[in-house]
Design a protein around this motif. Structure first.
Motif, mmCIF file in Angstrom:
data_model
loop_
_atom_site.group_PDB
_atom_site.id
_atom_site.type_symbol
_atom_site.label_atom_id
_atom_site.label_comp_id
_atom_site.label_asym_id
_atom_site.label_seq_id
_atom_site.Cartn_x
_atom_site.Cartn_y
_atom_site.Cartn_z
ATOM 1 N N SER A 1 0.771 -1.327 -0.062
ATOM 2 C CA SER A 1 -0.010 0.042 0.007
ATOM 3 C C SER A 1 0.824 1.316 -0.012
ATOM 4 O O SER A 1 0.354 2.512 -0.040
ATOM 5 N N PHE B 1 0.690 2.098 -3.519
ATOM 6 C CA PHE B 1 -0.903 2.266 -3.506
ATOM 7 C C PHE B 1 -1.112 2.094 -5.060
ATOM 8 O O PHE B 1 -1.797 3.188 -5.816
ATOM 9 N N MET C 1 -3.121 -3.553 0.807
ATOM 10 C CA MET C 1 -4.384 -3.411 0.152
ATOM 11 C C MET C 1 -5.401 -4.171 0.746
ATOM 12 O O MET C 1 -6.623 -3.650 1.023
ATOM 13 N N HIS D 1 -6.608 -3.460 4.030
ATOM 14 C CA HIS D 1 -6.907 -2.153 4.251
ATOM 15 C C HIS D 1 -8.476 -2.562 4.056
ATOM 16 O O HIS D 1 -9.674 -1.935 4.683
#
Length: 790
Positions: free
Chosen positions: A147, A150, A342, A345
């Motif tokens: 991440s 990103f 990711m 998240h």
């Protein structure tokens, strides 16, 4: 202090010497009070407890080597920063290097180029195994960066799946012995795109619909079952591999949730979901505007574009260094969950807890970020100095600019997953605010229904990603991801509202890339623009025609090829009537010209001269100084002067470049060369001037099109065809050029460039009758595109 069992997944916190520990499990949270030995208020105590599990130790080293190294360097902050930055910079530079040296076509997402390919334009080296290999290596490095960079994987997976589909199609054609079918290739590309999305989200239905929405303007219903079959097989194989690797006990959804099904929301909440859609749509418009203008600035600025073109790897390393510095876990990164991947998240955003209320009971006072929290990942969103709402708000602001910066790198990466995660975070923030405003829930008909922040995270992910890509199928994607169908109406409502705002204001993310790269793709004809029905083909067609007539000579064809860069020319019966008979490809015209100037024809001409000379000598009718010029209407240089410039140029069908005659430039010097023509030796004693004279007379002959490949039925338009009808025909049939006729007579031509300019002027409300000649360049010239069939 005794260690708790791994099955309970307990977390122990202690403050000072004698403290009160709070223990959280995976399914049930409970409070445990006890006494224990003193432990410093740092990450070391919890770190020691966690590393008692050798299995977890090995898994962490395997799947998160950067975190393992980072945690091993505890108390050495400079070394921690160096290891954190070096890891991400190295992976990003490797990804950029692969895209630069192995295959430049592997850079970026691949979906914009696929959109252009599906409408009939062939991109050079886009579907080769070399590109597949570069894409695979590059996206692996990009995803390994997590991440911090990103960036995602949807676009590269779609690109790789379409490459495999293309290669498999070629293998099938080779083994079956048939010819390559453009229609079958189109079907394979559609199925490959669906497979790519299905492999990312384990969503076969949403994958097919999303691939159709993002890549095609028109879709044949007969291709549905092919796409669904391929996507279902891909999704099933993806989940079966997880079972085989003991990651899951059985085939299940990618993000399991435990939301309540009875009364998940009530009618008053529809207004709240609609407001979320408005927020996602407005923020999406801001993001698309900033991204497109930033990319155009970097592309059009002279010095910056030159630096980026020559130093792609260095630029990618610099951007990765900036992003790694921002996400440094002991710096700003502790407030944005930088230790989470990711996927993690999304798991935290879809968590059923209400962070605003749970953190009042469970204070993360010992293992707050940046310290490790491996079991309960949502604890990364708690901090002793900031509330979860403040951390989420900071995440939304920082990630907005991080994503803009990350998209400037020329690396193999996808852009859908980052906006999906960003939308989930935006929805989670909105849901937590709603839960803060209504702590007891919303009362409807005497029933108190508590706010579910994770439901808003689901709606935010679908609405924001759908607005960025101008798709509705993201609503179905989130349901297949989570297995939750309880929020189908509010999520779909939010997606529609966000799309209405985004599509009205800005082009989609992929269309923006098409605009920046100047790919030959028609912009969207905005709904409600009635002017498209009042604009006719005669208003924007090109009337400066370059054509081939049957009564023209070879010199006219030579001049046409020399002065025009068109890929295709219309064929008319004569220069006076201009009745359209068909079209001829530039390559075929070059072959026709090359055959007329073929050295074998000249040797045959010389053979006839020599044979005639022998016959006349045998009859005693020729004097020693006489010269025979009996074939092909040849004349002496004294009676007919030759044009040396005309004879110097001819076009080779292989290279299509200007070349000088292969003859020697020595004007009067004879060359004695012996050739064999039809079993008879021919001595070539022609001088350069004689050869040029022969070529001159070849150019004066009328065209012979018997052996030339001609398309007898090019697509035709009439002058009163509307812009809307022309737009639909070009999109549906994948046209690049169409000829305009009036009672069979050629009066104009419409290429993709003219139609694109007319649509843009129509959308802007400008008159469509402005001349396109002022824009410069030939009508059929396309930047960075090679299409031999157009």
């Amino acid at each position: 202090m005794p260690l708790h069992s791994e099955e309970e997944d307990l977390k122990t916190r202690a403050i000072g010497g004698e403290s009160q520990g709070i223990v959280a499990g995976r399914r049930n949270r409970r409070v445990v009070q006890g006494r224990g030995e003193g432990r410093k208020s740092s990450s070391k105590g919890y770190f020691d407890v966690e590393w008692q599990s050798p299995v977890r130790h090995r898994l962490l080293r395997l799947f998160k080597p950067n975190l393992w190294v980072y945690d091993s360097l505890d108390r050495y902050r400079y070394l921690q920063y160096f290891s954190w930055a070096l890891y991400h910079v190295f992976l990003t530079m490797v990804s950029a290097g692969v895209a630069k040296y192995l295959s430049p076509q592997a850079a970026g997402s691949g979906i914009p180029e696929l959109k252009v390919t599906l409408r009939g334009v062939t991109l050079d080296e886009f579907f080769t195994f070399r590109t597949f290999l570069a894409k695979l290596i590059g996206v692996t490095c990009t995803l390994a960066a997590g991440s911090t960079i990103f960036l995602g994987k949807v676009g590269p997976f779609v690109h790789m799946a379409t490459i495999l589909a293309t290669l498999l199609g070629k293998v099938m054609v080779k083994f079956s012995g048939g010819k390559e079918n453009k229609g079958r290739k189109y079907e394979m590309l559609i199925a490959g795109a669906a497979v790519g999305v299905a492999c990312c989200f384990v969503a076969p239905v949403g994958g097919v619909l999303f691939s159709v929405e993002t890549t095609a303007t028109h879709f044949a219903v007969r291709n549905y079952w092919r796409g669904f079959f391929a996507a279902t097989c891909a999704a099933l194989m993806f989940r079966l591999l997880a079972v085989v690797n003991n990651e899951h006990e059985t085939v299940a959804v990618l993000f399991s949730t435990n939301w309540r099904v009875e009364f998940p929301f009530d009618l008053p909440e529809f207004l709240s979901f609609a407001l979320l859609g408005v927020i996602c749509g407005c923020l999406c418009c801001l993001y698309l505007f900033c991204h497109r203008n930033l990319t155009m600035f970097l592309t059009n600025h002279g010095k910056i574009s030159k630096f980026m073109a020559n130093n792609k790897i260095l630029f990618a390393g610099f951007v990765a260094l900036v992003l790694a510095s921002v996400t440094y876990p002991h710096g700003v990164g502790q407030y944005i969950g930088s230790r989470l991947s990711m996927k993690e998240h999304l798991e935290t955003f879809f968590d059923n807890r209400t962070w605003g209320s749970d953190e009042q009971v469970l204070r993360n006072s010992t293992c707050q970020p940046p310290f490790p929290t491996y079991d309960e990942k949502w604890l990364q969103w708690t901090h002793p100095r900031l509330s979860s709402l403040e951390m989420l708000a900071f995440f939304i602001i920082v990630k907005f600019f991080m994503l803009l910066l990350a998209t400037t790198m020329v690396v193999p990466a996808g852009y859908f997953l980052p906006v999906f995660v960003y939308g989930a975070g935006l929805g989670r923030l909105y849901g937590e605010i709603m839960a803060k405003i209504f702590p007891e829930g919303i009362i409807s008909e005497g029933i108190r229904i508590k706010i579910t922040p994770s439901g808003y995270a689901l709606a935010g992910a679908a609405a924001y990603s759908g607005a960025v890509t101008h798709t509705i199928s993201t609503a179905l994607l989130v349901f297949e991801l989570t297995g939750q169908m309880s929020h189908i109406l509010p999520v779909l409502f939010a997606v529609l509202v966000a799309n209405a705002i985004s599509q009205r204001s800005q082009p989609s993310f992929f269309d923006g890339i098409v605009i920046v790269k100047k790919l030959p793709y028609l912009p969207k004809l905005t709904v409600g623009k009635s002017g498209a029905h009042n604009i006719y083909v005669e208003d924007f067609m090109e009337t400066d025609l370059r054509y081939v007539a049957k009564d023209q000579k070879y010199k006219d064809v030579r001049n046409l090829l020399k002065n025009s860069k068109q890929k295709q020319f219309p064929l008319v019966d004569s220069t006076e009537s201009k009745v359209l008979l068909g079209s001829i490809n530039r390559k075929n015209l070059a072959k026709l010209l090359a055959r007329q100037l073929n050295p074998e024809r000249r040797l045959q001409f010389r053979q006839e001269q020599q044979r005639h000379a022998k016959e006349t000598l045998a009859e005693g009718e020729v004097t020693p100084g006489s010269k025979s010029n009996t074939s092909d209407g040849a004349q002496t240089s004294e009676t007919q002067p030759s044009n040396r410039d005309d004879n110097r140029y001819f076009e080779n069908e292989e290279t299509k470049m200007e070349q000088e005659s292969w003859l020697s430039k020595a004007g009067g010097k004879k060359r004695f060369r012996c050739y064999t023509v039809d079993g008879e030796e021919v001595v070539d004693t022609m001088t350069t001037s004689e050869v040029e004279e022969w070529e001159y007379h070849q150019f004066q002959e009328v065209l012979r099109l018997d052996e030339c490949v001609i398309d007898p039925a090019p697509f035709r338009l009439v002058k009163k065809e509307t812009l809307h009808e022309c737009y639909d025909l070009f999109n549906l049939l994948g046209l690049r050029i169409a000829y305009v006729t009036s009672t069979g007579r050629l009066v104009g031509v419409v290429a993709l460039k003219e139609l694109k300019a007319a649509v843009e002027r129509c959308v802007k409300g400008m008159p469509a009758s402005e001349s396109l000649s002022n824009e410069g360049g030939p009508p059929q010239k396309v930047t960075l595109i090679q299409n031999e069939n157009a």
